[in-house]
Design an enzyme around this catalytic site. Structure first.
Site, short mmCIF file in Angstrom:
data_model
loop_
_atom_site.label_atom_id
_atom_site.label_comp_id
_atom_site.label_asym_id
_atom_site.label_seq_id
_atom_site.Cartn_x
_atom_site.Cartn_y
_atom_site.Cartn_z
N LYS A 197 0.86 -1.18 0.00
CA LYS A 197 0.00 0.00 0.00
C LYS A 197 0.90 1.23 0.00
O LYS A 197 1.70 1.44 0.91
CB LYS A 197 -0.88 -0.02 1.24
N LYS A 250 -2.12 -1.50 -3.96
CA LYS A 250 -3.00 -0.35 -3.89
C LYS A 250 -2.20 0.95 -3.93
O LYS A 250 -1.21 1.04 -3.21
CB LYS A 250 -3.78 -0.45 -2.57
C1 PBG Z 1 -7.29 3.26 5.65
C2 PBG Z 1 -7.55 3.16 4.20
C3 PBG Z 1 -7.35 4.13 3.18
C4 PBG Z 1 -7.89 3.60 2.02
C5 PBG Z 1 -8.36 2.32 2.31
N1 PBG Z 1 -8.13 2.07 3.67
C6 PBG Z 1 -6.85 5.52 3.23
C7 PBG Z 1 -5.53 5.86 3.74
O1 PBG Z 1 -4.63 5.05 3.89
O2 PBG Z 1 -5.40 7.05 4.05
C8 PBG Z 1 -7.95 4.29 0.69
C9 PBG Z 1 -8.98 3.81 -0.26
C10 PBG Z 1 -9.32 4.73 -1.37
O3 PBG Z 1 -8.69 5.79 -1.57
O4 PBG Z 1 -10.28 4.41 -2.09
N2 PBG Z 1 -6.03 2.96 6.07
#
Ligand code: PBG
Length: 326
Positions: A197, A250
């Site tokens: 991520k 992601k």
């Molecule tokens: C929480 C999380 C996030 C997303 C999914 N789970 C945001 C972040 O890390 O700030 C992002 C999903 C999206 O942008 O559609 N940790």
């Protein structure tokens, strides 16, 4: 033209021939639809940065899931959105009792036993800091965070989630959740880990709708730098060793190379999360007439599939259901 006279245009002569030679197919069964749950009743709220996506109270979320189901989408990723923000100490208490999220998980599984229900496991929507972990001496304490995150995951598994999806990017997170689940006899609950991520600008609209922006600093001490790909392979490798059932990459579109590399290296299912910014980018461009929305959606989804993802998580899942039925 030389000889042999190889003409690839022969392959594109008619729609029938093009269909015959099609290499990659989109099937609605591989799509997962993210939904946002808020406490209360009769609430449906939108944010400007994500047109067409809402956060729902449970009663209205049920209607949304019904609609999603009718379009052929059989899997959802649930985000609990808390308006109340908790101190690090209170957050653990919040999760040791039933709350609107665990109650809704039970009810969703009651009403839709054939829906595959994945639940996002993170702290950023609940902490006063807006960070994904627990803070100690001004830094996000990895091991302290693991304890809380594992209990959150267990509470969702107990409520009936089929899949828990930890997204906090703490080290050892998958192993610690797997242990917590196994020790409590939830050996059947899958873990879909947000393995690679990235610290991405594409999460902006999500942070609006999930009310989860960090109150200070950024997420760069736990989420990955966009410049790195070898590090992503290590993240994925570790999650596999720790017992992940599905690994996630992601965002999707700016990281297709990572999906592709992971597909060549690893044998387990790969999920790609086409995130909020990817959704809004297409929405705003097509609303202004710059893009043909339907064609753009299918083209992007095919690129993610071609790169090697098995599961695609996208806010377009409902539109894709409609498009594939046409
Ligand atoms: C929480 C999380 C996030 C997303 C999914 N789970 C945001 C972040 O890390 O700030 C992002 C999903 C999206 O942008 O559609 N940790």
């Amino acid at each position: 033209m030389g000889y042999p006279d190889t003409r690839l245009r022969r392959l594109r002569k008619s729609p029938e021939i093009r269909n015959l030679l099609k290499e990659n197919f989109l099937s609605i069964s591989n799509f997962m639809y993210p939904v946002f749950l808020i406490d209360g009743r009769d609430r449906k709220e939108s944010v400007e940065t994500m047109p067409g996506i809402y956060r729902f109270s449970f009663d209205l979320l049920i209607k949304e899931i019904k609609e999603v189901r009718e379009l052929g989408v059989s899997s959802i990723l649930l985000f609990g959105v808390s308006e109340k923000k908790y101190s690090d100490r209170e957050i653990d208490k919040f999760y040791t009792k039933d709350n609107f999220i665990t109650d809704s998980i039970k009810e969703i599984k009651n009403k839709f036993p054939d829906i595959v229900l994945a639940v996002d496991v993170c702290l950023c929507g609940f902490t006063q800091s807006g960070h994904c972990g627990i803070i100690k001496n001004k830094i996000i304490d990895n091991d302290l965070s693991l304890k809380v995150i594992s209990r959150v995951a267990l509470s969702y598994a107990k409520s009936g989630a089929d899949i828990v999806a930890p997204s906090a990017m703490m080290d050892g997170m998958v192993g610690s959740i797997r242990k917590e689940l196994d020790e409590n006899d939830f050996k059947e609950t899958l873990i879909m880990s947000y393995s690679a991520k990235y610290a991405s600008s594409f999460y902006g609209p999500f942070r609006d709708i999930a009310d989860s922006a960090p109150s200070f600093g950024d997420r760069k001490t736990y989420q990955m730098p966009s410049s790195n790909s070898l590090e992503a392979m290590r993240e994925i490798e570790l999650d596999i060793e720790e017992g992940a059932d599905i690994v996630m990459i992601k965002p999707a579109l700016p990281y297709l190379d990572i999906i592709c590399k992971a597909r060549e290296r690893f044998n387990l299912p790969i999920a790609a999360y086409s995130v909020s910014g990817e959704y809004s980018m297409v929405k705003f461009a097509s609303n202004s007439g710059a893009l043909d929305e339907k064609r753009a959606i299918l083209e992007i989804m095919e690129s993610i599939k071609r790169a090697g993802a098995n599961i695609i998580i996208t806010y377009f899942a409902k539109e894709i259901g409609k498009l594939l039925n046409e």
